[in-house]
Design a protein around this motif. Structure first.
Motif, short mmCIF file in Angstrom:
data_model
loop_
_atom_site.label_atom_id
_atom_site.label_comp_id
_atom_site.label_asym_id
_atom_site.label_seq_id
_atom_site.Cartn_x
_atom_site.Cartn_y
_atom_site.Cartn_z
N GLY B 90 0.81 -1.21 0.00
CA GLY B 90 0.00 0.00 0.00
C GLY B 90 0.84 1.26 0.00
N TYR B 91 1.99 1.23 -0.67
CA TYR B 91 2.89 2.39 -0.68
C TYR B 91 2.40 3.43 -1.68
N VAL B 92 2.35 4.65 -1.23
CA VAL B 92 1.84 5.70 -2.11
C VAL B 92 2.96 6.34 -2.93
N TYR B 93 4.20 6.18 -2.53
CA TYR B 93 5.29 6.91 -3.20
C TYR B 93 5.30 6.74 -4.71
N PRO B 94 5.16 5.51 -5.24
CA PRO B 94 5.18 5.37 -6.70
C PRO B 94 4.10 6.22 -7.38
N TRP B 95 2.94 6.36 -6.74
CA TRP B 95 1.89 7.19 -7.31
C TRP B 95 2.29 8.66 -7.30
N ILE B 96 2.83 9.12 -6.19
CA ILE B 96 3.22 10.53 -6.08
C ILE B 96 4.31 10.84 -7.10
N ALA B 97 5.27 9.92 -7.21
CA ALA B 97 6.37 10.16 -8.14
C ALA B 97 5.85 10.28 -9.57
N PRO B 564 0.42 -8.91 -11.47
CA PRO B 564 0.90 -9.09 -10.10
C PRO B 564 1.78 -7.93 -9.67
N ARG B 565 1.76 -7.64 -8.37
CA ARG B 565 2.58 -6.52 -7.92
C ARG B 565 3.96 -7.04 -7.54
N PHE B 566 4.91 -6.11 -7.44
CA PHE B 566 6.30 -6.50 -7.18
C PHE B 566 6.83 -5.93 -5.88
N ASP B 567 5.94 -5.33 -5.08
CA ASP B 567 6.41 -4.72 -3.84
C ASP B 567 6.00 -5.56 -2.63
N MET B 568 5.84 -6.86 -2.84
CA MET B 568 5.34 -7.69 -1.74
C MET B 568 6.46 -8.04 -0.77
N PRO B 569 6.14 -8.16 0.52
CA PRO B 569 7.15 -8.60 1.48
C PRO B 569 7.33 -10.11 1.40
N GLY B 570 8.25 -10.63 2.19
CA GLY B 570 8.60 -12.04 2.10
C GLY B 570 7.51 -13.02 2.44
N PHE B 571 6.46 -12.56 3.12
CA PHE B 571 5.44 -13.51 3.54
C PHE B 571 4.19 -13.47 2.66
N VAL B 572 4.29 -12.80 1.50
CA VAL B 572 3.16 -12.74 0.56
C VAL B 572 3.60 -13.31 -0.78
N TRP B 573 2.77 -14.23 -1.33
CA TRP B 573 3.07 -14.80 -2.64
C TRP B 573 1.88 -14.60 -3.56
#
Lengths: 193, 584
Positions: B90-97, B564-573
């Motif tokens: 849920g990171y907003v930075y890519p949108w703002i950029a 698929p998204r690429f910003d997932m942490p290690g516990f999400v597949w």
């Protein structure tokens, strides 16, 4: 052997009774009644990320101890839970106490509820499970020996302290966040000042 | 055949479209024909993205080049209850950029449950020269440093609303970064902040902004400073007090009462942390004109609460703790005939025994006495099928009904039966029901009722309910308008999901945690339906390291055109064609 005979006649079963719970608490009779009334089916494993919660939910409760909670239940926002407490209220009176946990080298932080643990051994075990590492043996003299990791916490004064030096209750009331230090920084904390 | 579409010049169509704001209407317009699609996309000024991963920033920018207002939502709703581990996304930075270059004239950003960093806030502050509105609802990841950047740089800022966000509170100094020349503030909500802001900076800010209509202070603002602030802003329409507690002193009371009386436009009150009854009469003069009252932090008891609400004859919205008790709710029913929304929160959610006398009766009374009541959130410790049926018959106009019984799987406490029939009555009578959260002991039957009757239902929350896959099947196959479904601790497994897989593409999202959906089924879903992201969350390690039949801990499925998204942490597949092959 007089003492032994007297002991056996006494049948001091209470002293040798095995049960889960804080020493000194009596099993609450109301507990049994409320279970019957609710027709409770056993709760499934709730995949709880706090490690120690399962043990706590088996423990008998006596009022006014807070009810052992399933993660995320009842569905209330944490800021709402926290704000019900008076600002002057001590950590002991609040029912949850989430603190951030960081580990050197890990890309993101975690959060745990300190209230779920009864003491240092449980807390350290949970941290070991969460971050997949081993903490060494604690000694007052040398800190955590036998591992390149040391669990530390930031206290109310903003200082970084080694986990385990002060009594558990004092730790609970002064811990603001946790950090698992790695490497030379960690060893530095263990070797005196 | 008349070719109407091409007989109007573009400018005329554009002018007509400019009167249409609603997203659904705009979407409908864009589907009439290609030229309308083109005209519409160039003049759409506001976009709403209900799931930030359903689409990517470049896709949005490509289609809508002239956007002025963006609203994004990130984490699933159950993140509010700590069911989504930290680091999920849920990171907003890519949108703002992306928007920093594409939308230099962006004016409004509204975010909910997103991770917002100081870098993102700093980028907002320096990229959008005409920036006006920043609403961060239940967000986290930023500190007061980020706020300082906004305050210092956004000359045209009108609205700064941090509602319920988790802010790294380094100090209250950020507020002083609003320059002396800054006077355009219309709405400020800092109620979630812990640390003290400079009171003199606050007073000066309030005093020099003549258009200020909403001011929600934080707990750190003491009661004896409130009068001064109010006197500088008599035009306020919405106020959130700070701590509403102080030693009873006549001069403090009279200046407070005087200040409140001077605020003739005041319609909404909130705050009231640690409220002491002695200072409540200060607001009595404005009670008759209040339409919204949030007392959910006020630890006052039923006698004082009853006295208070009895004077609020214009009240439309009340949020309150269960200290109000049945007796206070009866007074509410008697005096507040314009009530539309009621939320009752538990004062002691973890106590085993009830600490107050709040039962199903309170809600029944309000449903009887308040003909406009259509939105309810009610925490209680007991309920009956009769009470639910009565509420349903009284209020067929109900649109949002969320009930929480503190004890999971609690039956009707009189008959000891499940609450299936009670909730059945709700969905049967309340034909416009859009949102439902259920509670108590519930079998598959309640889901049958929901599938048969809840045709307008858009969001359903289920916990500790049902007996088998049939329950889930009823909902997925029967609820035509279902957009969001969130389920925890229910015995729902693979069958219902796989049979109704196509339904998932018509919904925004599905959350299932502590259920019985197997890893194998997740892989299958991910492979079969390309425009779904099937995300498995498991802190026990990679799901491939366990048998296929092993249930996953948490499952979040959402439709997307972004892959698929690429910003997932290690516990999400993500389960898709490629990863499914990799994991097996």
């Amino acid at each position: 052997m007089e003492g032994v005979v007297a002991y056996e006649n006494d049948l001091n079963l209470k002293a040798t009774e095995l049960r889960l719970g804080l020493p000194g608490t009596e099993r609450n009779q109301e507990q049994a009644v409320s279970c019957a009334r609710n027709n409770k089916r056993p709760l499934p494993e709730t995949g709880d990320q706090n490690g120690g919660a399962k043990a706590k939910s088996d423990a008998p409760n006596t009022p006014p101890a807070p009810k052992a909670h399933t993660v995320g239940w009842p569905p209330i926002r944490s800021y709402r839970k926290n704000s019900l407490q008076q600002p002057k209220q001590t950590a002991a009176e609040s029912s949850v106490m989430y603190v951030k946990v960081s580990m050197d080298g890990a890309p993101y932080l975690r959060k745990i509820d300190l209230k779920v643990y009864q003491g240092y051994p449980e807390l350290l075990k949970a941290l070991e499970n969460m971050f997949k590492f081993t903490i060494g043996e604690y000694s007052e003299r040398e800190g955590y020996k036998g591992s390149e990791y040391a669990p530390t916490y930031e206290d109310k004064d903003g200082d970084w302290m080694l986990v385990g030096d002060v009594p558990w209750e004092m730790f609970m009331s002064s811990c603001k966040r946790l950090r698992i230090m790695k490497g030379s920084e960690a060893r530095g904390l263990g070797c005196g000042v | 055949m008349l070719r109407m579409a091409s007989s109007f010049p573009e400018e005329v169509l554009e002018h007509v479209f400019s009167f249409i704001y609603d997203d659904k209407d705009r979407n409908a317009i864009s589907m009439v024909c290609k030229s309308w699609y083109e005209i519409e996309r160039w003049c759409r000024r506001r976009i709403f993205v209900g799931n930030c991963y359903a689409v990517s920033p470049p896709m949005v920018i490509r289609r809508f080049p002239e956007v002025r207002s963006v609203e994004l939502k990130g984490k699933p709703h159950f993140a509010d209850f700590n069911l989504v581990p930290e680091g999920w996304g849920g990171y907003v930075y890519p949108w703002i950029a992306a928007m920093a270059t594409a939308y230099p004239w962006l004016e409004e950003i509204r975010l909910k449950r997103m991770v917002v960093t100081d870098e993102a806030l700093e980028l907002i502050a320096k990229s959008f020269k005409n920036f006006k509105v920043l609403v961060l609802s239940s967000c986290e990841g930023f500190s007061t440093d980020g706020l300082a950047a906004i305050a210092a740089n956004c000359r045209n800022l009108k609205e700064l609303d941090l509602r319920e966000s988790e802010v790294d509170d380094l100090s209250g100094h950020w507020l002083s970064h609003f320059p002396d020349s800054y006077t355009s503030l219309v709405s400020l909500n800092i109620s979630c902040l812990g640390s003290e802001v400079s009171f003199s900076a606050l007073e000066r800010l309030v005093g020099r902004c003549p258009n200020l209509r909403t001011l929600r202070l934080n707990r750190a603002v003491p009661l004896d400073r409130l009068a001064n602030i109010l006197c500088r802003a008599p035009q306020l329409v919405e106020l959130g007090t700070g701590t509403y507690s102080a030693e009873l002193q006549p001069d403090v009371f009279s200046s407070l009462a005087g200040a409140f009386s001077g605020c003739k436009e005041l319609r909404s009150l909130s705050g009231f942390w640690d409220a002491v009854p002695g200072y409540l009469p200060a607001i009595y003069p404005i009670c008759p004109s209040l339409t919204s009252l949030n007392l959910s932090y006020a630890t006052i008891r039923s006698t004082d609460l009853t006295k208070l609400v009895s004077q609020c004859q214009s009240l439309q919205r009340l949020w309150v703790l269960d200290y109000i008790e049945d007796i206070g709710l009866e007074a509410l029913a008697a005096f507040c005939k314009d009530l539309r929304e009621l939320r009752v929160f538990p004062s002691e959610p973890f106590a085993q025994e009830p600490n107050v006398s709040l039962t199903e009766q309170g809600l029944v009374s309000v449903s009887e006495g308040c003909p406009k009541l259509h939105s309810v959130l009610y925490f209680c410790r007991q309920m009956t099928n009769d009470a639910l049926a009565t509420i349903a018959r009284n209020r067929p106009n109900m649109t949002r009904f969320r009930l929480c019984i503190i004890e999971p799987r609690a039956p009707d406490y009189i008959t000891l039966q499940p609450l299936d029939d009670g909730f059945g009555a709700i969905v049967e009578h309340c034909k416009d029901l859009q949102r439902l959260s259920m509670a108590g002991l519930l079998t598959d039957r309640v889901f049958e009722h929901i599938g048969n009757h809840a045709k307008k239902l858009e969001m359903l929350s289920v916990a500790f309910a049902g007996d088998s896959d049939l329950g889930l099947h009823h909902v997925l196959s029967g609820c035509e308008n279902l957009r969001k479904l969130e389920i925890r601790d229910c015995p729902f497994g693979d069958k219902a999901l796989l049979v109704n897989a196509a339904k998932l593409e018509t919904m925004r999202s599905l959350w299932m945690s502590s259920c019985s959906v197997s890893f194998g089924a997740c892989k299958l879903l991910g492979q079969k339906i390309p425009r779904l992201n099937v995300e498995v969350m498991d802190e026990r390690g990679p799901p491939g390291s366990r048998p296929e039949s092993c249930p996953v801990e948490k499952l979040y499925i959402y439709r997307t055109v972004a892959g698929p998204r690429f910003d997932m942490p290690g516990f999400v597949w993500t389960m898709d064609e490629d990863s499914a092959l990799r994991l097996s």
